[in-house]
Design an enzyme around this catalytic site. Sequence first.
Site, PDB file in Angstrom:
ATOM      1  N   ASP A 108      18.029  16.918  29.267  1.00 45.84           N
ATOM      2  CA  ASP A 108      17.772  18.153  30.021  1.00 45.84           C
ATOM      3  C   ASP A 108      18.884  18.399  31.050  1.00 45.84           C
ATOM      4  O   ASP A 108      19.474  17.455  31.559  1.00 45.84           O
ATOM      5  CB  ASP A 108      16.403  18.020  30.718  1.00 45.84           C
ATOM      6  N   ASN A 140      11.723  26.127  22.427  1.00 42.73           N
ATOM      7  CA  ASN A 140      13.125  26.575  22.535  1.00 42.73           C
ATOM      8  C   ASN A 140      13.427  27.792  21.664  1.00 42.73           C
ATOM      9  O   ASN A 140      14.410  28.501  21.899  1.00 42.73           O
ATOM     10  CB  ASN A 140      14.107  25.453  22.188  1.00 42.73           C
ATOM     11  N   SER A 143       6.912  17.700  28.771  1.00 45.10           N
ATOM     12  CA  SER A 143       7.270  18.889  27.975  1.00 45.10           C
ATOM     13  C   SER A 143       6.931  18.762  26.485  1.00 45.10           C
ATOM     14  O   SER A 143       7.770  19.040  25.628  1.00 45.10           O
ATOM     15  CB  SER A 143       8.762  19.210  28.148  1.00 45.10           C
TER      16      SER A 143
END
Length: 246
Positions: free
Chosen positions: A17, A65, A193
């Site tokens: 990330d 995403n 996540s």
Amino acid sequence: MQIDPLKIPNHVAVIMDGNGRWAKQKGMARVFGHKNGVKAVREVIEAAREIGVKVLTLYAFSTENWNRPKKEVDILMSLLVNSLKDELKGLQENNIKLQTIGQIQNLPKKAQRELQEVTHLTQNNTAMVLNLALSYGAREEIVNTIKNISKKVVNKQLSIEEINENIINNHLYTFTLPDVDFLIRTSGEKRISNFLLWQIAYAELYFTNVLWPDFRKEDFFKAILNYQQRERRFGKISEQIENDNE
Ligand code: FPP
């Protein structure tokens, strides 16, 4: 301090990330961060292989995403294809096997073809598995698992009483892999996540402020040293763990 070769985590998972923020800090577009993230990917693969990690799972693209701007998604996909082409030789030389988890059928055809090719060519490699999570979401994986188990129950291949943790493990995308021992997330965010929710049940978690494009071998080794200082009890008490180790 030295890395203890007897306490290497079998399965390391990484949430890569901070690419966007890294680029922004430099006044550049987000994709500049992704391009520089590829270097960090190579470093971590090499570092993991050097110390004898058996499985390295990288969160390369999540189901969420897909909601990013099309241009960014396209660039991430072409970076994936180009990296696979570039890395094939290195994977072979280092005896690394490529695997994937996620909804691979949702990736562009070109990416699917390249993944298929590299997966096939490296299938007999034995030193380490490089497992790429692509179009991956842990909840989707669990839904998919439940559907597949339910089908077997309906077809009478399996009874409800037979369903246990083992059966669930065997129907996850990760069915060939051991549980995650160590999860690393870069960029200072302290979240999971939607990554490997089932598989991290007993994993040690490690968060670093380093942004992904800056992550280097030394950062990986530092994380491993941190892991090695922890005592993993799996619900037991310290004395039991000491006895187990004798
Ligand atoms: C997270 O940073 C990173 C990604 C969504 C993609 C990771 C991809 C690569 C490193 C490149 C290609 C991958 C392989 C396997 C060759 P972010 O964009 O969420 O950063 P931010 O949180 O700062 O916005």
